[in-house]
Design an enzyme around this catalytic site. Structure first.
Site, mmCIF file in Angstrom:
data_model
loop_
_atom_site.group_PDB
_atom_site.id
_atom_site.type_symbol
_atom_site.label_atom_id
_atom_site.label_comp_id
_atom_site.label_asym_id
_atom_site.label_seq_id
_atom_site.Cartn_x
_atom_site.Cartn_y
_atom_site.Cartn_z
ATOM 1 N N GLU A 260 0.812 -1.233 0.000
ATOM 2 C CA GLU A 260 0.000 0.000 0.000
ATOM 3 C C GLU A 260 0.840 1.276 0.000
ATOM 4 O O GLU A 260 0.624 2.179 0.809
ATOM 5 C CB GLU A 260 -0.971 -0.005 1.191
ATOM 6 C CG GLU A 260 -1.900 -1.208 1.171
ATOM 7 C CD GLU A 260 -2.780 -1.340 2.413
ATOM 8 O OE1 GLU A 260 -2.871 -0.373 3.184
ATOM 9 O OE2 GLU A 260 -3.369 -2.412 2.602
ATOM 10 N N GLU A 365 -6.267 -10.933 -0.025
ATOM 11 C CA GLU A 365 -7.181 -10.249 0.902
ATOM 12 C C GLU A 365 -8.619 -10.215 0.382
ATOM 13 O O GLU A 365 -9.278 -9.173 0.407
ATOM 14 C CB GLU A 365 -6.667 -8.839 1.208
ATOM 15 C CG GLU A 365 -5.230 -8.857 1.712
ATOM 16 C CD GLU A 365 -4.720 -7.525 2.220
ATOM 17 O OE1 GLU A 365 -5.536 -6.691 2.638
ATOM 18 O OE2 GLU A 365 -3.489 -7.342 2.203
HETATM 19 O O1 9MR Z 1 -6.896 -7.616 9.227
HETATM 20 C C1 9MR Z 1 -5.711 -7.016 9.741
HETATM 21 C C2 9MR Z 1 -5.967 -6.526 11.138
HETATM 22 O O2 9MR Z 1 -6.269 -7.593 12.010
HETATM 23 C C3 9MR Z 1 -4.749 -5.797 11.640
HETATM 24 O O3 9MR Z 1 -5.040 -5.197 12.912
HETATM 25 C C4 9MR Z 1 -4.306 -4.709 10.672
HETATM 26 C C5 9MR Z 1 -3.011 -4.063 11.119
HETATM 27 O O4 9MR Z 1 -1.981 -4.995 11.166
HETATM 28 O O5 9MR Z 1 -4.133 -5.261 9.392
HETATM 29 C C6 9MR Z 1 -5.283 -5.866 8.861
HETATM 30 O O6 9MR Z 1 -5.018 -6.365 7.575
HETATM 31 C C7 9MR Z 1 -4.748 -5.383 6.594
HETATM 32 C C8 9MR Z 1 -3.676 -5.923 5.678
HETATM 33 O O7 9MR Z 1 -2.541 -6.262 6.411
HETATM 34 C C9 9MR Z 1 -3.338 -4.931 4.574
HETATM 35 N N1 9MR Z 1 -4.495 -4.507 3.861
HETATM 36 C C10 9MR Z 1 -5.612 -4.046 4.676
HETATM 37 C C11 9MR Z 1 -5.962 -5.077 5.731
HETATM 38 C C12 9MR Z 1 -7.143 -4.601 6.552
HETATM 39 O O8 9MR Z 1 -6.787 -3.474 7.266
#
Ligand code: 9MR
Length: 452
Positions: A260, A365
């Site tokens: 990202e 995802e």
């Molecule tokens: O689902 C993930 C959540 O449990 C975590 O708290 C967060 C921070 O580490 O990340 C979420 O996953 C993200 C992913 O790593 C990158 N794309 C967006 C996802 C949703 O926020």
């Protein structure tokens, strides 16, 4: 009991063939006429999108005009629905005797089959409780099917572990293979959670997709507030990537090196992360080089979201990717989407761009919001069907890309109630393949249907 019947397709079986009985009778007068009967025959399959629905097909072979009648075993008696495919839903657990009749020349023939229904739907081949039904990973013969996990979930046994091992063959750590968890304090790594996930995957023949080495949203505060020169910062990042990638060499199949990095706003420039500020505009290339040097064999990905729905973000991503040249192996296209968008053609455009660059495509995802406008308090049948259809569409698109571009399709969560989306959007939703009791939802069958 509610019975849904839908005539899907009218197959022309009711017309006389070119050689009729009358013609035969008039030309071969001396032959003794034997009574002609039509032998009733039917088959059925279980709907790919609803496990309680049987799809019946009249398979009677005849060129004579006969009457066809069904008895679906639901207490309605014989019904005449013409010919063609018919969908019937069996809402309750039990055994149902289905009969199909062909009436011709005053003679009725019939075929009968028993449909068995248990709490999971119609039992395949009448075998209830069978564990032999196809899992997602088995149905996806040309790419891995992944899900996320947490170190606290991969210990022990139980429904979750069984489901994870049965359905998926690739694991991504939901948050424990990010920099804030693996490198919480300067000079002090903590790989315990990542190690647990990687060990579990290895013990169970699953791939690990490493996610994510560099992400502005998972950067420890000591890195955000780094005290030192820019050169020292870069050396620190190099050491972190080298240490991490080396540790999991041969155990992790692939890494999202940078996640990202692009802004959502106009022109989609690089986010002004601490990495960009201290290492320069080519920080992404540097990070890929560090990872490549640490493990020449691991697959390296750039991962981002909204690249199907936003043409400008997609273009910015491809510019970024093109600058990486041979350092990058694939693109992770996060599929946080909704039941009503982006469209299939938008998703295909994204896939086509990746394919034309000879890169691997990761549909990463994946979750599909059923309630993006917050107009539901419970998941309605109609919305569940629409969501299931979207899952099927996404999987079909992925399944039809060339073999050399295939990599994995990763779902972002197992149970609806554990999805990050609930907290993120602050309203009810059911974005995943399993409900809070690990029951397969219609969406599961949509996913499976996309593989067939
Ligand atoms: O689902 C993930 C959540 O449990 C975590 O708290 C967060 C921070 O580490 O990340 C979420 O996953 C993200 C992913 O790593 C990158 N794309 C967006 C996802 C949703 O926020």
């Amino acid at each position: 009991m509610k019975i849904n019947k839908l005539i899907l397709l009218f197959v022309t079986t009711l017309f006389l063939g070119s050689c009729s009985n009358d013609e035969q009778g008039s030309t071969i007068e001396s032959e003794v006429e034997t009574p002609v009967t039509v032998k009733a025959s039917f088959s059925y399959t279980i709907s790919a999108t609803d496990p309680y629905v049987a799809i019946f097909q009249n398979t009677t072979e005849s060129s004579f005009q006969y009457q066809s009648l069904w008895d679906y075993g639901l207490g309605e008696g014989k019904v005449n629905v013409g010919s063609g495919l018919v969908e019937v839903r069996y809402n309750e657990v039990g055994n149902y005797t289905v009969k199909f009749y062909a009436v011709y020349n005053g003679v009725t023939t019939e075929e009968s089959k028993t449909i068995k229904v248990d709490e999971n739907g119609i039992c395949p081949n009448g075998l209830c409780g069978s564990t032999s039904s196809t899992s997602l990973k088995d149905a996806a013969t040309t790419f891995a099917v992944g899900n996320i996990t947490r170190s606290s979930w991969v210990i022990g046994s139980g429904k979750y572990i069984e489901l994870l091992k049965n359905e998926f063959n690739s694991l991504t750590s939901e948050y424990e293979m990010k920099m804030n968890v693996m490198y919480p304090a300067q000079g002090s790594y903590n790989f315990s959670a990542a190690d647990a996930i990687v060990s579990f995957a290895q013990a169970n023949d699953m791939y690990v997709h490493g996610h994510a080495l560099i992400w502005h949203n998972a950067t420890p505060s000591w890195v955000e507030n780094f005290s030192g020169t820019d050169a020292e910062f870069e050396a620190m990042v190099k050491a972190y990537i080298t240490t991490t990638v080396t540790r999991y060499k041969g155990k992790v199949r692939s890494w999202d090196v940078v996640n990202e990095a692009l802004e959502d706003g106009s022109g989609n420039p690089l986010r002004k992360s601490v990495f960009k500020q201290k290492m320069g505009d080519d920080y992404i290339k540097k990070c890929f080089q560090f990872a490549r040097d640490a493990d020449p064999d691991v697959l390296l990905f750039y991962n981002d979201y909204n690249m199907a729905s936003s043409a400008t973000k997609r273009a910015a991503m491809f510019t970024l990717v093109d600058e990486l040249g041979d350092l990058i192996d694939g693109v992770g296209a996060q599929m946080h989407i909704s039941y009503n968008g982006p469209s299939a053609s938008q998703i295909k455009n994204l896939a086509d761009g990746v394919i034309s660059r000879n890169l691997k495509l990761h549909f990463a995802e994946l979750d599909i919001r059923a309630n993006p406008n917050n107009d539901l308090t419970v998941l309605s049948n109609d919305r569940a069907k629409a969501q299931s259809a979207k899952y099927k569409e996404v999987v079909q698109i992925y399944n039809s890309i060339p073999l050399e571009n295939k990599f994995a399709l990763t779902v972002w969560g197992v149970r609806d109630n554990e999805s990050w989306l609930i907290d993120f959007w602050g309203n009810a939703d059911w974005p995943l393949l399993f409900d809070s009791n690990y029951n397969k939802k219609l969406s599961y069958y949509g996913f499976l249907g996309g593989l067939q």
